[in-house]
Design a protein around this motif. Structure first.
Motif, PDB file in Angstrom:
ATOM      1  N   PRO A 114       0.839  -1.202   0.000  1.00  0.00           N
ATOM      2  CA  PRO A 114       0.000   0.000   0.000  1.00  0.00           C
ATOM      3  C   PRO A 114       0.875   1.253   0.000  1.00  0.00           C
ATOM      4  O   PRO A 114       2.013   1.233   0.473  1.00  0.00           O
ATOM      5  CB  PRO A 114      -0.788  -0.108   1.315  1.00  0.00           C
ATOM      6  CG  PRO A 114      -0.668  -1.534   1.730  1.00  0.00           C
ATOM      7  CD  PRO A 114       0.637  -2.027   1.196  1.00  0.00           C
ATOM      8  N   GLU A 115       0.354   2.326  -0.533  1.00  0.00           N
ATOM      9  CA  GLU A 115       1.101   3.567  -0.586  1.00  0.00           C
ATOM     10  C   GLU A 115       1.487   4.012   0.824  1.00  0.00           C
ATOM     11  O   GLU A 115       0.675   4.020   1.741  1.00  0.00           O
ATOM     12  CB  GLU A 115       0.256   4.660  -1.250  1.00  0.00           C
ATOM     13  CG  GLU A 115       1.001   5.966  -1.463  1.00  0.00           C
ATOM     14  CD  GLU A 115       0.174   6.995  -2.203  1.00  0.00           C
ATOM     15  OE1 GLU A 115       0.629   8.148  -2.324  1.00  0.00           O
ATOM     16  OE2 GLU A 115      -0.932   6.642  -2.656  1.00  0.00           O
ATOM     17  N   GLY A 116       2.751   4.357   0.984  1.00  0.00           N
ATOM     18  CA  GLY A 116       3.247   4.819   2.274  1.00  0.00           C
ATOM     19  C   GLY A 116       3.625   3.720   3.236  1.00  0.00           C
ATOM     20  O   GLY A 116       4.032   4.005   4.369  1.00  0.00           O
ATOM     21  N   VAL A 117       3.508   2.454   2.833  1.00  0.00           N
ATOM     22  CA  VAL A 117       3.844   1.317   3.697  1.00  0.00           C
ATOM     23  C   VAL A 117       5.142   0.696   3.207  1.00  0.00           C
ATOM     24  O   VAL A 117       5.280   0.370   2.025  1.00  0.00           O
ATOM     25  CB  VAL A 117       2.718   0.265   3.693  1.00  0.00           C
ATOM     26  CG1 VAL A 117       3.149  -0.985   4.456  1.00  0.00           C
ATOM     27  CG2 VAL A 117       1.453   0.844   4.294  1.00  0.00           C
ATOM     28  N   GLY A 118       6.103   0.543   4.092  1.00  0.00           N
ATOM     29  CA  GLY A 118       7.402  -0.016   3.734  1.00  0.00           C
ATOM     30  C   GLY A 118       7.458  -1.516   3.929  1.00  0.00           C
ATOM     31  O   GLY A 118       6.532  -2.140   4.468  1.00  0.00           O
ATOM     32  N   PRO A 119       8.559  -2.148   3.518  1.00  0.00           N
ATOM     33  CA  PRO A 119       8.708  -3.595   3.662  1.00  0.00           C
ATOM     34  C   PRO A 119       8.734  -4.056   5.118  1.00  0.00           C
ATOM     35  O   PRO A 119       8.385  -5.196   5.416  1.00  0.00           O
ATOM     36  CB  PRO A 119      10.035  -3.892   2.960  1.00  0.00           C
ATOM     37  CG  PRO A 119      10.764  -2.589   2.903  1.00  0.00           C
ATOM     38  CD  PRO A 119       9.707  -1.533   2.816  1.00  0.00           C
ATOM     39  N   LEU A 120       9.139  -3.166   6.049  1.00  0.00           N
ATOM     40  CA  LEU A 120       9.159  -3.555   7.467  1.00  0.00           C
ATOM     41  C   LEU A 120       7.750  -3.872   7.949  1.00  0.00           C
ATOM     42  O   LEU A 120       7.519  -4.907   8.593  1.00  0.00           O
ATOM     43  CB  LEU A 120       9.764  -2.420   8.301  1.00  0.00           C
ATOM     44  CG  LEU A 120      10.127  -2.774   9.751  1.00  0.00           C
ATOM     45  CD1 LEU A 120      11.341  -3.685   9.785  1.00  0.00           C
ATOM     46  CD2 LEU A 120      10.417  -1.505  10.542  1.00  0.00           C
ATOM     47  N   ALA A 121       6.794  -2.994   7.634  1.00  0.00           N
ATOM     48  CA  ALA A 121       5.415  -3.219   8.058  1.00  0.00           C
ATOM     49  C   ALA A 121       4.821  -4.436   7.356  1.00  0.00           C
ATOM     50  O   ALA A 121       4.150  -5.265   7.993  1.00  0.00           O
ATOM     51  CB  ALA A 121       4.573  -1.976   7.768  1.00  0.00           C
ATOM     52  N   LEU A 122       5.062  -4.564   6.042  1.00  0.00           N
ATOM     53  CA  LEU A 122       4.513  -5.698   5.290  1.00  0.00           C
ATOM     54  C   LEU A 122       5.035  -7.014   5.840  1.00  0.00           C
ATOM     55  O   LEU A 122       4.292  -7.995   5.958  1.00  0.00           O
ATOM     56  CB  LEU A 122       4.877  -5.558   3.813  1.00  0.00           C
ATOM     57  CG  LEU A 122       4.324  -6.642   2.889  1.00  0.00           C
ATOM     58  CD1 LEU A 122       2.806  -6.620   2.867  1.00  0.00           C
ATOM     59  CD2 LEU A 122       4.872  -6.474   1.475  1.00  0.00           C
ATOM     60  N   THR A 123       6.307  -7.056   6.196  1.00  0.00           N
ATOM     61  CA  THR A 123       6.888  -8.265   6.782  1.00  0.00           C
ATOM     62  C   THR A 123       6.261  -8.559   8.137  1.00  0.00           C
ATOM     63  O   THR A 123       5.946  -9.711   8.460  1.00  0.00           O
ATOM     64  CB  THR A 123       8.411  -8.113   6.919  1.00  0.00           C
ATOM     65  OG1 THR A 123       8.976  -7.772   5.655  1.00  0.00           O
ATOM     66  CG2 THR A 123       9.038  -9.401   7.424  1.00  0.00           C
TER      67      THR A 123
END
Length: 311
Positions: free
Chosen positions: A170-179
């Motif tokens: 999602p826009e504004g979401v980095g790989p840290l949050a997705l992980t």
């Protein structure tokens, strides 16, 4: 600051290298016969740690997307992998897992509209053959359930890899949050299985606690962050070609730390698998199949789209 291509590949490769240490840590530091509890401790604390660092929760459709990715990459993959490893003889589970690039090539054609090249298929076959020379041992009859679990675990991780690239972030979401979302979702899926199958958690001494800490932080939180970060910047096929580094690392760790011998055949297999891993980073950009949608085209990393400079 954008990373150079060699730096991006090297950082992403640290993930499967780290996973290759799992066997040695499990056998030397952890209580025996607790695979699901180990999977739970790897996933859930790591996910909660990353959620606390990112401070971002899913929104809208990303609640179910994160749950699907967490199930494929973590919640289903971990138990299936352990089941296959326990039931299959002589490292056969690792050989099936090394066929991941071939699974990803097929799924990319279905989900991303990308037709795999002949070079991709040949390189994937060479990688699997090289790993087979390293890990296969003489053994008895195959276990059907174990073989099905090995195929399912590879298919699960491959589907998660391709969907991670298709859906992006999602826009504004980095790989840290997705992980963090995926590890938490996967850990919550594993938790009831672990307690139903294995009962209460085992008593832990300092050695076991240190082993679990390593698995949760370096082997899972950091490694999966690097892995999903790589998926966001490389093609799914290129990332998956780094997967054979895991069984190769396990073999090297077994030789260096556990006193296990490496035969000439194994060394040849290592050379083949490493060569295929390197070649896999230079495979041609997948060719869109007829009817590819704009959404599929958008799923490709920007630097790999038509018209962008090759690096």
């Amino acid at each position: 600051m954008a990373l150079s291509r060699p730096a991006l590949i090297t950082l992403t490769a640290l993930a499967p290298v780290s996973w290759g240490t799992t066997y040695a840590v499990t056998t030397e530091f952890l209580p025996p016969d607790r695979p699901l509890f180990t999977a739970l401790v790897r996933a859930l604390p790591a996910g909660l740690l990353l959620l606390a660092l990112a401070r971002v929760l899913p929104r809208g459709a990303w609640w179910w997307k994160a749950a699907v990715l967490g199930a494929l990459n973590i919640g289903a993959f971990f138990p299936l992998l352990f089941l296959s490893a326990y039931r299959l003889p002589g490292g056969l589970a690792a050989v099936v897992g090394s066929a991941g690039p071939l699974f990803v090539a097929g799924l990319s054609a279905l989900l991303l509209g990308q037709r795999p090249s002949a070079r991709t298929l040949v390189t994937g076959a060479v990688a699997a053959f090289g790993v087979s020379l390293v890990v296969l041992r003489a053994a008895g009859a195959l276990d059907t359930l174990g073989l099905l679990a090995a195929v399912a675990s590879t298919a699960s991780m491959s589907a998660g890899t391709v969907l991670t690239q298709r859906w992006g972030r999602p826009e504004g979401v980095g790989p840290l949050a997705l992980t963090g979302w995926q590890l938490t979702a996967g850990g919550l899926l594993i938790a009831p299985l672990a307690f139903l199958a294995e009962g209460a958690p085992p008593a832990l001494d300092g050695r076991a606690a240190g082993g679990y800490l390593y698995l949760a932080v370096a082997n899972t939180a950091v490694a999966y962050w690097l892995w999903f970060r790589g998926i966001g910047r490389m093609t799914a096929t290129q990332v998956t070609f780094l997967g054979p580094l895991s069984p190769l690392t396990a073999a090297v760790v077994g030789w260096a730390a556990l006193g296990q011998a490496l035969t000439p055949v194994q060394l040849v297999g290592m050379g083949l698998a490493l060569g295929a891993t390197v070649a896999g980073q230079f495979v041609a950009r997948p060719v869109p199949t007829a009817g590819v949608t704009g959404r599929n085209a958008a799923a490709e990393p920007k630097d790999l789209r038509a018209g962008a400079p090759r690096r």
